[in-house]
Design an enzyme around this catalytic site. Structure first.
Site, PDB file in Angstrom:
ATOM      1  N   ILE A  69      73.224-114.155 -13.903  1.00  0.00           N
ATOM      2  CA  ILE A  69      71.967-114.005 -14.703  1.00  0.00           C
ATOM      3  C   ILE A  69      72.184-113.404 -15.971  1.00  0.00           C
ATOM      4  O   ILE A  69      72.961-112.319 -16.139  1.00  0.00           O
ATOM      5  CB  ILE A  69      70.910-113.448 -13.837  1.00  0.00           C
ATOM      6  CG1 ILE A  69      70.712-113.906 -12.388  1.00  0.00           C
ATOM      7  CG2 ILE A  69      69.308-113.475 -14.762  1.00  0.00           C
ATOM      8  CD1 ILE A  69      69.949-113.144 -11.483  1.00  0.00           C
ATOM      9  N   CYS A  70      71.654-113.872 -16.963  1.00  0.00           N
ATOM     10  CA  CYS A  70      71.389-112.969 -18.265  1.00  0.00           C
ATOM     11  C   CYS A  70      69.975-113.586 -18.787  1.00  0.00           C
ATOM     12  O   CYS A  70      68.931-113.884 -18.062  1.00  0.00           O
ATOM     13  CB  CYS A  70      72.627-113.505 -19.118  1.00  0.00           C
ATOM     14  SG  CYS A  70      72.554-115.488 -19.805  1.00  0.00           S
ATOM     15  N   ALA A  71      69.996-113.341 -20.117  1.00  0.00           N
ATOM     16  CA  ALA A  71      68.615-113.426 -20.994  1.00  0.00           C
ATOM     17  C   ALA A  71      68.214-115.100 -20.955  1.00  0.00           C
ATOM     18  O   ALA A  71      67.084-115.349 -20.528  1.00  0.00           O
ATOM     19  CB  ALA A  71      68.579-112.806 -22.179  1.00  0.00           C
TER      20      ALA A  71
END
Length: 110
Positions: A69-71
């Protein structure tokens, strides 16, 4: 090893994974970004600090898959591709990242 494919999952699929507790969630953003909130249960391992031994141990010990997961999905895709050859599990990335998760009304854990 895995089947050499990174899977893109949407927020509904990630929510189902959370309900089943069937994956290790790895937020690859920087610690200051992570401190602002993440998907419940995610651990923070910044992209530049990915520890393949740790990821291998965690997915083997838990016998689970992994979701990066990231932005917005770009860094997590890079992390997933880097980890893919080393892991013997399904490797996924959240399409649209944390922004999609929040936009779709899911809980952000701080």
């Amino acid at each position: 090893m895995s089947d050499n494919s990174v899977y893109f999952i949407d927020t509904a699929a990630l929510n189902q994974i959370l309900q089943e507790k069937s994956a290790l969630l790895v937020d690859v953003r920087q610690p200051d970004e992570f401190a602002g909130g993440t998907v419940p249960g995610a651990v923070n391992i910044p992209l530049g600090e990915l520890d393949m031994s740790f990821l291998i141990d965690q997915t083997d010990d838990m016998e689970c898959d992994i979701v990066f997961i990231c932005a917005v999905g770009q860094r997590s895709f890079g992390a997933a591709n880097a980890a893919l050859p080393h892991l013997d599990c399904k490797v996924m990335t959240l399409k649209g990242g944390l922004q999609a998760w929040a936009r779709d009304g899911f809980v952000i854990q701080k």
